[in-house]
Write a protein that holds these residues in place. Structure first.
Motif, mmCIF file in Angstrom:
data_model
loop_
_atom_site.group_PDB
_atom_site.id
_atom_site.type_symbol
_atom_site.label_atom_id
_atom_site.label_comp_id
_atom_site.label_asym_id
_atom_site.label_seq_id
_atom_site.Cartn_x
_atom_site.Cartn_y
_atom_site.Cartn_z
ATOM 1 N N ARG A 106 0.790 -1.219 0.000
ATOM 2 C CA ARG A 106 0.000 0.000 0.000
ATOM 3 C C ARG A 106 0.833 1.286 0.000
ATOM 4 O O ARG A 106 1.974 1.327 0.423
ATOM 5 N N ILE B 265 -0.948 11.385 17.686
ATOM 6 C CA ILE B 265 -2.070 10.428 17.669
ATOM 7 C C ILE B 265 -2.740 10.412 19.040
ATOM 8 O O ILE B 265 -3.971 10.395 19.151
ATOM 9 N N ALA C 15 -3.421 13.444 13.255
ATOM 10 C CA ALA C 15 -2.536 12.542 12.514
ATOM 11 C C ALA C 15 -1.880 13.255 11.345
ATOM 12 O O ALA C 15 -2.463 14.149 10.737
ATOM 13 N N PHE C 16 -0.639 12.876 11.062
ATOM 14 C CA PHE C 16 0.069 13.357 9.870
ATOM 15 C C PHE C 16 1.067 12.288 9.484
ATOM 16 O O PHE C 16 1.172 11.250 10.153
ATOM 17 N N VAL C 17 1.823 12.519 8.410
ATOM 18 C CA VAL C 17 2.789 11.526 7.960
ATOM 19 C C VAL C 17 4.214 12.022 8.212
ATOM 20 O O VAL C 17 4.588 13.084 7.704
ATOM 21 N N PRO C 18 5.021 11.277 8.989
ATOM 22 C CA PRO C 18 6.433 11.643 9.153
ATOM 23 C C PRO C 18 7.137 11.667 7.794
ATOM 24 O O PRO C 18 6.755 10.954 6.876
ATOM 25 N N PRO D 134 10.033 8.528 5.160
ATOM 26 C CA PRO D 134 9.817 7.582 4.047
ATOM 27 C C PRO D 134 9.715 8.241 2.677
ATOM 28 O O PRO D 134 9.724 7.541 1.662
ATOM 29 N N ARG E 161 4.726 15.806 6.858
ATOM 30 C CA ARG E 161 3.812 16.329 5.854
ATOM 31 C C ARG E 161 2.416 16.480 6.438
ATOM 32 O O ARG E 161 1.864 15.540 6.988
ATOM 33 N N LEU E 162 1.865 17.686 6.305
ATOM 34 C CA LEU E 162 0.480 17.938 6.699
ATOM 35 C C LEU E 162 -0.366 18.082 5.445
ATOM 36 O O LEU E 162 -0.106 18.949 4.615
ATOM 37 N N SER E 163 -1.378 17.258 5.310
ATOM 38 C CA SER E 163 -2.339 17.428 4.223
ATOM 39 C C SER E 163 -3.461 18.314 4.721
ATOM 40 O O SER E 163 -4.091 18.020 5.728
ATOM 41 N N ILE F 136 4.350 3.655 7.941
ATOM 42 C CA ILE F 136 3.180 4.361 7.420
ATOM 43 C C ILE F 136 1.918 3.513 7.578
ATOM 44 O O ILE F 136 0.852 4.018 7.938
ATOM 45 N N ARG F 137 2.052 2.211 7.301
ATOM 46 C CA ARG F 137 0.876 1.342 7.422
ATOM 47 C C ARG F 137 0.335 1.344 8.836
ATOM 48 O O ARG F 137 -0.871 1.408 9.049
ATOM 49 N N LEU G 19 0.644 3.689 10.979
ATOM 50 C CA LEU G 19 0.031 4.996 11.208
ATOM 51 C C LEU G 19 -1.382 5.042 10.644
ATOM 52 O O LEU G 19 -2.330 5.469 11.313
ATOM 53 N N PHE G 20 -1.536 4.584 9.387
ATOM 54 C CA PHE G 20 -2.839 4.689 8.748
ATOM 55 C C PHE G 20 -3.890 3.842 9.466
ATOM 56 O O PHE G 20 -5.067 4.175 9.468
ATOM 57 N N LYS G 21 -3.447 2.760 10.091
ATOM 58 C CA LYS G 21 -4.395 1.953 10.869
ATOM 59 C C LYS G 21 -5.000 2.757 12.008
ATOM 60 O O LYS G 21 -6.130 2.534 12.412
ATOM 61 N N LEU G 22 -4.206 3.705 12.567
ATOM 62 C CA LEU G 22 -4.671 4.491 13.705
ATOM 63 C C LEU G 22 -5.675 5.558 13.300
ATOM 64 O O LEU G 22 -6.359 6.133 14.143
ATOM 65 N N LEU G 23 -5.765 5.839 11.997
ATOM 66 C CA LEU G 23 -6.653 6.917 11.552
ATOM 67 C C LEU G 23 -8.119 6.602 11.809
ATOM 68 O O LEU G 23 -8.957 7.490 11.812
ATOM 69 N N LYS H 112 -9.357 5.723 14.536
ATOM 70 C CA LYS H 112 -9.737 6.105 15.907
ATOM 71 C C LYS H 112 -10.745 7.250 15.882
ATOM 72 O O LYS H 112 -10.553 8.221 15.153
ATOM 73 N N ALA I 247 -2.912 13.486 7.482
ATOM 74 C CA ALA I 247 -2.024 12.423 7.013
ATOM 75 C C ALA I 247 -2.166 12.192 5.505
ATOM 76 O O ALA I 247 -1.318 12.590 4.720
#
Lengths: 350, 350
Positions: A263, A303, A308-311, A314, A326-328, B15-16, B18-22, B24, B31
Motif C-alpha cells: 500500500r 495520535i 494525525a500526519f505523515v512523518p 519515508p 507532511r500535513l495534508s 506508514i501502514r 500509522l494509517f491503521k490508527l486513523l 480512531k 495524514a
C-alpha cells in the motif's frame, strides 16, 4: 530508449494483430471471451450505482482501503460461502480490479526470475504472459477432458519444485475442461505434500448449462487438512455480472495477502514553505528552544492528542530527514484544521 | 512460503501502522492526501454515470480497449490542450486507473534490477516503493523552493546515467515546491542532452490558490526540440474530480506507450470437447480428408469470410498445438453463431 529485459519474455503480437481486425464491419467474433452485452442487468447496475452515490457519496468517490471496501468484502465472502467456502472470513480476501490484477499481484509477490511455474497446457494466455513478465519459466502439464492429469502433474511438481501451480479447474480457458472431484482432492493433497502454492482461477464456475460443477478447490480445502495454507483463489464478477464493473478478488493465506497489499501509503519549533497550491504543507522541526526534533516521535504523541500526519523520512530515497513531516490540508475543513493545529501544538509541548 | 526477492526492497510498515490508527474516533487527519469529500460533485457524477449506462450500456459494462475508451481519450487530450499541450493527439495517451498505475507501467516497462532512477529528495513515497519494487536504485536530487536544483540534477544525471528522472514539478508531494519556468526548460534540455527519460507526475497542477503555475513540462516540450521523445507525463482526475472514479492517464513516446500496453489479450475436419459451461469451445483441426490443419492460416481465411476466433498456439507455455483454436460462444446470439459457423465452414473449404 532501452526497455526492461522482462519485456523480452512476452510475445503477444499475433493476437494483437488479430484483435485489431475485429473492428471490421460485419465480423462475427468467436475470438474474445466477452459476455453478450444484451445479458447485462443495466437497470439493476444503474439503480445500484445511483443508490451508492446517494447514500454514501464519500465512500463511493473517495480513496478507499487497499484491501477493498469492507461491505463488498463481506458480500463476496457471503457469495463464496453460498458456493461451499463456508469458513471464509472477509479479511481473508482482497478486492481487485479483476482476476488479472490478482494474477499480477501473485506474480509480483511470488516469482523471482528463473522460478518455475506449472500451468495447464493449454491455459489462459494472459496468465502465461503475466508470469513470464516476472521472469518465470512456465511449464505445461498435460490435460484431458477431466482437466489436469494429476499423475503427470505430481511428477512435474516433484521434478521442478515450482513456485506455484496455476489451474483453471472449472471450464478451463481455452480447453473448456472440468477437473473431476477426485482430481480436485488430489491437487489439494499435492499442494500439502510438496508445500507448493496452488492458484485456482475460477471466473467461469457459475456459468454451467446443466449439472453444477464440483465444489471449487477453495470449498474443498476444508476437507483436506493443511491445504488452505497452500491455496490462492482468484474470483471475478466480470463473467457473471459485467466486465465493466472491474471487480474481482483474491483469497490467499494471510502472509501472502499481507505481501500482496503493497500500500501506498508551530511557533519557531517548526518551519515550512508556504505552498501556492496542491494538498500539502511540508514542515520541518527546528528543535529550537529545546523543542522536539523527531517527527516520528511527534507523530506518536500527536495520535495520542487526536491528530494525525505523515512523518517525512519515508519520502526520501536517500538520507531521510527525520525532522520533516507532511500535513495534508485537503481533507479537513477550516474549523477542523484550527482544532488539529491546536492539538499538534499540545503534542509538541507534551 | 518463499516470497519474491523484490519485496525485500520495499519498506512501508511505519506508514501502514500509522494509517491503521486513523480509524480512531475523533482523529483530525493531516495524514493522507485525500480531497475533502464535501467538495465532490456528487450530482454531476451521478448524472454522468446514469447517462453512460442509459445511452451506451454495452460500452459502459463490457470489456474495453486496453488503451482506454476512445471518447475519454479524446476528452483528456482536449483537457490537456486547454492547459497548453496543444499538439497532443488522443492516441499519444493511454487511460489508467490513476497516476499509480501509470508509474507501475513505467517501472515494469523501463526498469531492470540495478538500474538507477533519480527522484526529488523528498518525493512521493509510493513512487520510491514502485521503482524499488522493479529493482531500481533510487537516487535523490536536492530541491529548494523552486523545486529540483537543475545544476545538481545535471551532475547526478551525468554521473549515474539513470534510466529515468521522476519529478513532480508542480506542488511537489510532500514538499509543495514549484519548479520555476526557467528550470522546467532546463530539465527538458537535459532530457535531450543526456537522452534520459523524464517522467512528469502532475496530479496537483490544477489546484492553485492564486496565480496559475508555469506550463507543464508536457506543454513546454513543444518549445524544446526533441524533448517530447524523452518525456512521459502522468495525469489524474483523482485530485480535481474524485479519487473514486479511478481515472488517470499516461502520455509517453509511441514506442514506450506500445510497450506499456501489455494487452491480454466443422464436419470431421474439426474435433472438440462438448463444454458443460463457461464461454469457450476448444477445437482441433484434424486435417482429415486433406482438410486444413493450421489454425493460424484458418484464422486469416476466416477474417476474410467475416468471422474471427483465436488460434490456440499462444495458450501453450510449451509445445504449442498449431492445429488448435478457441471459439468463444458468449458474445454472439444464436443466429449470429449459426451464421458465423457457416462462414467458418467456408473458410475451411477456401
Amino acid at each position: 530508449m532501452q526497455f526492461a529485459d522482462r519485456l523480452n519474455n512476452v510475445e503477444t503480437s499475433a493476437i494483437r494483430e488479430l484483435f485489431k481486425l475485429l473492428g471490421k464491419p460485419g465480423i462475427i467474433s468467436f475470438a474474445g471471451g466477452f459476455p453478450d452485452s444484451a445479458m447485462f442487468d443495466v437497470a439493476g447496475i444503474s439503480a445500484a450505482s445511483q443508490a451508492a452515490l446517494q447514500q454514501e457519496p464519500g465512500a463511493a468517490l473517495q480513496y478507499g482501503a487497499t484491501e477493498g471496501y469492507q461491505p463488498l468484502r463481506e458480500q463476496i465472502a457471503a457469495f463464496m460461502a453460498a458456493k461451499g467456502a463456508r469458513d471464509l472470513a472477509p479479511d481473508q480476501l482482497v478486492v481487485t480490479t479483476g482476476s488479472q490484477q490478482a494474477l499480477d499481484l501473485l506474480g509480483k509477490t511470488m516469482i523471482n526470475p528463473g522460478d518455475k511455474v506449472i500451468v495447464e497446457g493449454p491455459t489462459f494466455l494472459a496468465t502465461i504472459q503475466c508470469f513470464r513478465l516476472y521472469g518465470a519459466e512456465v511449464i505445461s502439464a498435460p490435460i484431458d477432458a477431466e482437466g489436469a492429469r494429476v499423475d503427470a502433474l505430481e511428477k512435474l511438481i516433484a521434478e521442478h519444485q515450482p513456485k506455484l501451480v496455476y489451474l483453471i479447474p472449472t471450464f478451463g480457458n481455452p480447453s473448456g475442461a472440468m477437473l473431476s472431484l477426485e482430481r480436485r482432492k488430489k491437487v489439494l493433497e499435492l499442494a500439502v505434500k510438496y508445500q507448493t502454492l496452488v492458484v485456482e482461477d475460477d471466473p467461469y464456475g457459475d456459468l454451467y448449462f446443466g449439472e453444477a460443477p464440483p465444489p471449487s478447490l477453495l470449498a474443498l480445502s476444508s476437507e483436506v487438512p493443511g491445504s488452505r495454507d497452500w491455496l490462492a483463489h482468484c474470483g471475478s464478477l466480470s463473467k457473471v455480472l459485467s466486465p465493466g464493473l472491474r471487480i474481482g478478488w483474491l483469497v490467499a493465506p494471510a502472509a501472502l495477502l499481507g505481501r500482496a497489499v503493497l500500500r501506498e501509503q508551530l511557533g519557531d519549533a517548526v518551519e515550512f514553505l508556504q505552498p501556492q497550491g496542491g494538498l500539502f504543507l511540508w514542515v520541518r522541526l527546528t528543535g529550537k528552544g529545546g523543542a522536539l526534533a523527531d517527527a516520528g516521535e511527534l507523530a506518536k504523541r500527536a495520535i495520542a492528542q487526536g491528530v494525525a500526519f505523515v512523518p517525512g523520512a519515508p519520502f526520501f530515497a536517500q538520507n531521510p530527514d527525520a525532522t520533516s513531516f507532511r500535513l495534508s490540508f485537503a481533507t479537513a475543513d477550516e474549523d477542523k484544521i484550527r482544532e488539529g493545529i491546536a492539538r499538534l501544538a499540545q503534542a509538541l509541548k507534551a
